[in-house]
Design an enzyme around this catalytic site. Structure first.
Site, PDB file in Angstrom:
ATOM      1  CD  GLU A 122      -3.163   0.501   0.335  1.00 43.10           C
ATOM      2  OE1 GLU A 122      -2.667   1.573  -0.079  1.00 43.10           O
ATOM      3  OE2 GLU A 122      -4.353   0.204   0.148  1.00 43.10           O
ATOM      4  NE  ARG A 171      -5.883  -2.167   8.479  1.00 40.90           N
ATOM      5  CZ  ARG A 171      -5.757  -1.606   7.268  1.00 40.90           C
ATOM      6  NH1 ARG A 171      -5.360  -0.337   7.153  1.00 40.90           N
ATOM      7  NH2 ARG A 171      -6.066  -2.273   6.192  1.00 40.90           N
ATOM      8  CG  ASN A 212      -8.583   3.427   0.706  1.00 41.20           C
ATOM      9  OD1 ASN A 212      -7.371   3.452   0.911  1.00 41.20           O
ATOM     10  ND2 ASN A 212      -9.318   2.337   0.871  1.00 41.20           N
ATOM     11  CG  ASN A 262      -6.872   2.336   4.877  1.00 43.02           C
ATOM     12  OD1 ASN A 262      -6.155   1.331   4.933  1.00 43.02           O
ATOM     13  ND2 ASN A 262      -7.685   2.562   3.869  1.00 43.02           N
ATOM     14  CG  ASP A 312      -7.376   0.583  -2.052  1.00 40.48           C
ATOM     15  OD1 ASP A 312      -7.096   1.511  -1.281  1.00 40.48           O
ATOM     16  OD2 ASP A 312      -7.104  -0.601  -1.784  1.00 40.48           O
TER      17      ASP A 312
HETATM   18 CA    CA Z   1      -5.859   1.808   0.550  1.00 43.83          CA
END
Ligand code: CA
Length: 294
Positions: free
Chosen positions: A21, A103, A151, A105, A201
């Site tokens: 990521e 959590r 995101n 991101n 995303d």
């Molecule tokens: Ca992401």
């Protein structure tokens, strides 16, 4: 509309990242920095040597950013921390949220060095996550609430807009953005992802103002015009495409992170490159990445 298939896409790093990521290009060191959130590691990839060095850290890291004054900061459940040379995280600013439910991101810095970072619901359902802004004086401001999975994040070339992905709602959203005071307003849907493939995303914005959106579960990166019209689809040999950023010489390459999280053995057999870092030349340059000014 153009569709590119594998063949024009390199595997920069063969890796079995669980959740690769948050790639970011560090122009000072000419390296790509990315994280494996669930693998709890920060990766430093040097295209000159083709070496990828992973530093294991304690908590899951949602994103990282080079710091203007040197070093690297990481966004974790504890807040924003400085990565020390021995791999430990030294807190700079604490952020309070319920780590049993959320959590950290995706996150990214704006052009004035503020760190924008959001949280996600661990159950992928409950809308009690947020988007935060950490300014250079280390003040934390909650910018959005009621988020399920925070995101994306990207800014238009003139910094008049902030783009944001509400992954579970399947919309790419746009806000008006004031760079000088770091405010956002006029939230609206820009791209409807409801018909897929996948969900939106991470993202990157190119010098023409177009958005490159990673489609988690969609086997592709999709490029959209600033008005939201679909322009191009770049297919990848893995389903869980997580994020992308421009890097390399002249910011003319697009790096793409991917995931093998919760893939069955039969899925992994079909997509052995899941978790690898990909790279291709998209034919357009990107914008420089913001460094944290705190
Ligand atoms: Ca992401």
């Amino acid at each position: 509309m153009l569709t590119a298939t594998l063949g024009s896409i390199d595997v920069a790093v063969h890796n079995q990242a669980i959740l690769g990521e948050a790639p970011i290009w560090d122009q000072q060191t000419q390296r790509l920095i990315w994280v494996d959130i669930i693998g709890k590691s920060i990766h430093f990839y040097d295209p000159a040597t083709e070496e990828d060095r992973a530093v294991m850290v304690g908590p899951p890291v949602g994103s990282v950013a080079p710091r203007r004054s040197g070093g690297l900061v990481a966004a974790t459940s504890e807040g924003i921390s400085l990565l020390t040379p021995n791999g430990s995280l030294d807190p700079l600013v604490r952020m309070a949220f319920d780590t049993r439910r959320s959590r950290m991101n995706d996150g990214k810095c704006d052009a004035l060095g503020r760190y924008w970072t959001g949280t996600m619901a661990l159950d992928h359902v409950t809308p009690d996550s947020s988007l935060y802004k950490v300014d250079p004086e280390l003040r934390v401001t909650t910018m959005l609430t009621g988020v399920v999975v925070s995101n994306g994040l990207g800014w238009s070339p003139d910094n008049s807009k902030l783009y944001y992905n509400d992954t579970i709602a399947r919309y790419v959203e746009a806000f008006n953005f004031d760079l000088a005071d770091g405010t956002i307003w006029n939230r609206r849907h820009l791209i409807d992802f409801s018909e897929g493939p996948g969900v939106p995303d991470g993202m990157a914005v190119d010098a023409e103002g177009c958005l490159w959106i990673a489609a988690w579960g969609g086997w592709c990166i999709r490029r959209y015009q600033p008005d939201g019209a679909l322009d191009r689809i770049i297919e990848l040999p893995v389903a869980k495409v997580t994020s992308c950023c421009f890097g390399g010489k002249d910011l003319s390459e697009l790096y793409v992170t991917t995931s093998r999280h919760e893939l069955a053995e039969s899925d992994l057999a079909r997509q052995p490159l899941a978790g690898s870092l990909f790279r291709f030349e998209p034919g357009v340059q990107g914008l420089p990445t913001g460094h944290f000014a705190g």
